[in-house]
Design a protein around this motif. Structure first.
Motif, PDB file in Angstrom:
ATOM      1  N   UNK A   1      -4.817  -8.928  -7.056  1.00  0.00           N
ATOM      2  CA  UNK A   1      -5.297  -8.760  -8.429  1.00  0.00           C
ATOM      3  C   UNK A   1      -6.754  -8.305  -8.426  1.00  0.00           C
ATOM      4  N   UNK A   2      -7.026  -7.231  -9.116  1.00  0.00           N
ATOM      5  CA  UNK A   2      -8.376  -6.670  -9.195  1.00  0.00           C
ATOM      6  C   UNK A   2      -8.837  -6.689 -10.648  1.00  0.00           C
ATOM      7  N   UNK A   3      -9.875  -7.461 -10.932  1.00  0.00           N
ATOM      8  CA  UNK A   3     -10.437  -7.526 -12.281  1.00  0.00           C
ATOM      9  C   UNK A   3     -11.300  -6.286 -12.503  1.00  0.00           C
ATOM     10  N   UNK A   4     -10.997  -5.543 -13.535  1.00  0.00           N
ATOM     11  CA  UNK A   4     -11.684  -4.287 -13.789  1.00  0.00           C
ATOM     12  C   UNK A   4     -13.085  -4.533 -14.349  1.00  0.00           C
ATOM     13  N   UNK A   5     -14.115  -3.983 -13.659  1.00  0.00           N
ATOM     14  CA  UNK A   5     -15.513  -4.020 -14.122  1.00  0.00           C
ATOM     15  C   UNK A   5     -15.916  -5.427 -14.575  1.00  0.00           C
ATOM     16  N   UNK A   6     -15.718  -6.402 -13.700  1.00  0.00           N
ATOM     17  CA  UNK A   6     -15.942  -7.794 -14.095  1.00  0.00           C
ATOM     18  C   UNK A   6     -17.361  -8.040 -14.591  1.00  0.00           C
TER      19      UNK A   6
ATOM     20  N   UNK B   1      -5.232  -0.790  -9.228  1.00  0.00           N
ATOM     21  CA  UNK B   1      -5.590  -1.581  -8.059  1.00  0.00           C
ATOM     22  C   UNK B   1      -4.890  -2.938  -8.000  1.00  0.00           C
ATOM     23  N   UNK B   2      -4.220  -3.328  -9.062  1.00  0.00           N
ATOM     24  CA  UNK B   2      -3.481  -4.588  -9.076  1.00  0.00           C
ATOM     25  C   UNK B   2      -2.041  -4.318  -8.664  1.00  0.00           C
ATOM     26  N   UNK B   3      -1.595  -4.985  -7.580  1.00  0.00           N
ATOM     27  CA  UNK B   3      -0.270  -4.698  -7.025  1.00  0.00           C
ATOM     28  C   UNK B   3       0.439  -5.985  -6.630  1.00  0.00           C
ATOM     29  N   UNK B   4       1.742  -5.984  -6.817  1.00  0.00           N
ATOM     30  CA  UNK B   4       2.604  -7.053  -6.319  1.00  0.00           C
ATOM     31  C   UNK B   4       3.451  -6.463  -5.206  1.00  0.00           C
ATOM     32  N   UNK B   5       3.315  -7.002  -3.978  1.00  0.00           N
ATOM     33  CA  UNK B   5       4.023  -6.433  -2.836  1.00  0.00           C
ATOM     34  C   UNK B   5       4.797  -7.529  -2.104  1.00  0.00           C
ATOM     35  N   UNK B   6       5.880  -7.100  -1.461  1.00  0.00           N
ATOM     36  CA  UNK B   6       6.647  -8.007  -0.601  1.00  0.00           C
ATOM     37  C   UNK B   6       5.919  -8.128   0.735  1.00  0.00           C
ATOM     38  N   UNK B   7       5.682  -9.358   1.159  1.00  0.00           N
ATOM     39  CA  UNK B   7       4.830  -9.583   2.330  1.00  0.00           C
ATOM     40  C   UNK B   7       5.182 -10.934   2.927  1.00  0.00           C
ATOM     41  N   UNK B   8       4.945 -11.072   4.232  1.00  0.00           N
ATOM     42  CA  UNK B   8       5.142 -12.372   4.853  1.00  0.00           C
ATOM     43  C   UNK B   8       6.090 -12.340   6.036  1.00  0.00           C
ATOM     44  N   UNK B   9       6.540 -13.514   6.430  1.00  0.00           N
ATOM     45  CA  UNK B   9       7.300 -13.702   7.658  1.00  0.00           C
ATOM     46  C   UNK B   9       8.604 -12.900   7.679  1.00  0.00           C
ATOM     47  N   UNK B  10       9.285 -12.794   6.543  1.00  0.00           N
ATOM     48  CA  UNK B  10      10.599 -12.149   6.527  1.00  0.00           C
ATOM     49  C   UNK B  10      10.579 -10.805   5.812  1.00  0.00           C
ATOM     50  N   UNK B  11       9.397 -10.310   5.458  1.00  0.00           N
ATOM     51  CA  UNK B  11       9.314  -9.078   4.670  1.00  0.00           C
ATOM     52  C   UNK B  11       9.880  -7.885   5.436  1.00  0.00           C
ATOM     53  N   UNK B  12       9.522  -7.740   6.721  1.00  0.00           N
ATOM     54  CA  UNK B  12       9.976  -6.580   7.494  1.00  0.00           C
ATOM     55  C   UNK B  12      11.496  -6.574   7.629  1.00  0.00           C
ATOM     56  N   UNK B  13      12.062  -7.751   7.917  1.00  0.00           N
ATOM     57  CA  UNK B  13      13.510  -7.851   8.101  1.00  0.00           C
ATOM     58  C   UNK B  13      14.249  -7.536   6.807  1.00  0.00           C
ATOM     59  N   UNK B  14      13.776  -8.092   5.696  1.00  0.00           N
ATOM     60  CA  UNK B  14      14.470  -7.888   4.421  1.00  0.00           C
ATOM     61  C   UNK B  14      14.347  -6.448   3.942  1.00  0.00           C
TER      62      UNK B  14
END
Length: 352
Positions: free
Chosen positions: A67-72, A195-208
Motif C-alpha cells: 500500500x502506497x499513500x499518495x503524497x502523504x 503503486x498499490x498492489x495486491x499480489x500472491x506471495x509466500x511459501x506456496x505462491x510459486x506452486x499454486x
C-alpha cells in the motif's frame, strides 16, 4: 521527477523543534504500536525488514498488500494533526508551536508560499508529527480491524508512510483494501492507484501459480529491496529473497558517475579512497543474504565507470585494464554479507 517543497527552518526554530521532539518522543513512544518502525529511537529500517521477513516465513502468509499513500506529507490535514496532538498533550504552548510550524509555508524562488494542507518536509518535527498522524489514522485502526475482521493470519509492518500488510486469505486482503481506502479518505489521504498492489506471495505462491499457468510470483519493493519468492540452495524449502531495488542502484551509479566527472583530475589515490568509502556505505545497508550478486554487479559497474573516467583524463593515457585491476583490488572492497538472516536477528531482538 516530481519535486516536493522542503521546509528548511531557521536555526532558532531548529533548536525549538529539537527541544519539543525531545519532550514528546518519550510520551508517544509509550503509545506507538510495535509494527511501526519509522523514525523511532532504537528502530531502524533493517528492524522493519527483519520483522517483515520473519512474518512472511513464520506465519501463514499467502497474499501481500503493498500500500502506497499518495503524497502523504503534502496531503495530511493540519487540523486533524492538531486534534490528534491535543488528544494526548494538554500544554497549549506546545500546541501553538506546532500550529505555527504547520502554517509557516515554504520559500520558492524568493516567494513565500503559504501551506493550507500537509506538513513541510525537512523540519526536525515532521517525522514525529507524521508518526502521530498515522498512529491515529492507520495503526490503531489496523489493530482493531485485525481483531474484528481477519479470519486468518495477518502481519503488518509500517515504516513512515510505507506499509506492507500480509494475509492468509485473499478475501481478508480484498476487504481490508476496501476498508483502508474508506478510512484514509476520512482524513484527507488516498492510496496511489498505480503503486498499490495486491499480489500472491509466500511459501506456496510459486506452486499454486504454476498449477494455474500464471508463471512466477510477482515481487514487491520495500525500503530499497525487491522481495521475491525463491528456495534454499540445498533444499526445496521456501526462502524469501531480497535484492537491491533496481532504481536505487541506477540512481546511485548515476550519482557516482557525475562525481567522477567533476573530480576527474583529482589524484587517483584520492578518488580510490573516496570510492572505497562509498562502496562500504552502500554495502553497510544492502549487504544482506541473497543479495550478493547485485552487490558484485554494483562494484563492477563502479569499476568500469572509474576506468572510463580515468582514461578520459588525457588522450595519451597509458592506463591498461591490468593496471586498473590492481587499483580496483587496492581500493574497492569486495562484496560480502554483513547482515545475518532476518529470523536470526529478529529472534535476538525480540527473544520473547
Amino acid at each position: 521527477m516530481e519535486q516536493r517543497p522542503l521546509g528548511i527552518a531557521a536555526i532558532e526554530d531548529k533548536i525549538v523543534q529539537a527541544a519539543v521532539v525531545a519532550i514528546l518522543t518519550p510520551v508517544y513512544e509509550a503509545e506507538f504500536l510495535g509494527f511501526s518502525y519509522g523514525f523511532r529511537p532504537g528502530r531502524s529500517q533493517h528492524d522493519a525488514l527483519d520483522a517483515l521477513a520473519y512474518g512472511i516465513k513464520a506465519r501463514k502468509i499467502n497474499w501481500i498488500l503493498d500500500a502506497d499513500i499518495s503524497r502523504f506529507f503534502d496531503s495530511l490535514s493540519p487540523d486533524w494533526l492538531v486534534r490528534f496532538v491535543e488528544h494526548r498533550i494538554g500544554d497549549q504552548r506546545i500546541i501553538r508551536l506546532i500550529q505555527k510550524w504547520l502554517q509557516a509555508g515554504v520559500l520558492e524562488e524568493g516567494r513565500l508560499i503559504e501551506t493550507t494542507e500537509g506538513t513541510p518536509q525537512g523540519s526536525g518535527a515532521s517525522p514525529l508529527l507524521a508518526n502521530v498522524y498515522l498512529h491515529y489514522v492507520y495503526d490503531l485502526w489496523v489493530q482493531q480491524w485485525r481483531k474484528r475482521y481477519a479470519t486468518g493470519d495477518m502481519i503488518v509492518v509500517r515504516y513512515a508512510d510505507d506499509t506492507i500488510v500480509g494475509f492468509q486469505h485473499r478475501h481478508d486482503a480484498e476487504r481490508f483494501l476496501i476498508d483502508l481506502k474508506e478510512r484514509l479518505a476520512q482524513f484527507a489521504l488516498t492510496l496511489h492507484p498505480d503503486k498499490t498492489r495486491l499480489i500472491e506471495f509466500g511459501r506456496y505462491a510459486a506452486e499454486r501459480r504454476a498449477e494455474r499457468g500464471n508463471g512466477k510470483p510477482e515481487t514487491f519493493d520495500f525500503l530499497g529491496f525487491t522481495h521475491y519468492c525463491t528456495t534454499k540452495k540445498d533444499a526445496a524449502d521456501f526462502q524469501l529473497g531480497r535484492r537491491t531495488q533496481r532504481k536505487r542502484m541506477k540512481a546511485k551509479l548515476r550519482e557516482i558517475k557525475e562525481m567522477l566527472r567533476r573530480h576527474r583530475h583529482a589524484p587517483i589515490d584520492e578518488q580510490g579512497k573516496w570510492l572505497g568509502t562509498v562502496i562500504k556505505g552502500y554495502f553497510a545497508y544492502f549487504a544482506v543474504p541473497t543479495n550478493t550478486y547485485p552487490l558484485s554487479a554494483f562494484r563492477y559497474h563502479i569499476s568500469l565507470k572509474w576506468f572510463q573516467s580515468l582514461r578520459r583524463r588525457s588522450q595519451r593515457h597509458r592506463l591498461t585494464w591490468d593496471r586498473m585491476r590492481r587499483l580496483i583490488t587496492r581500493f574497492l572492497p569486495s562484496p560480502r554479507v554483513l547482515h545475518p538472516w532476518p529470523d536470526q536477528r529478529f529472534g535476538v531482538t525480540y527473544s520473547r
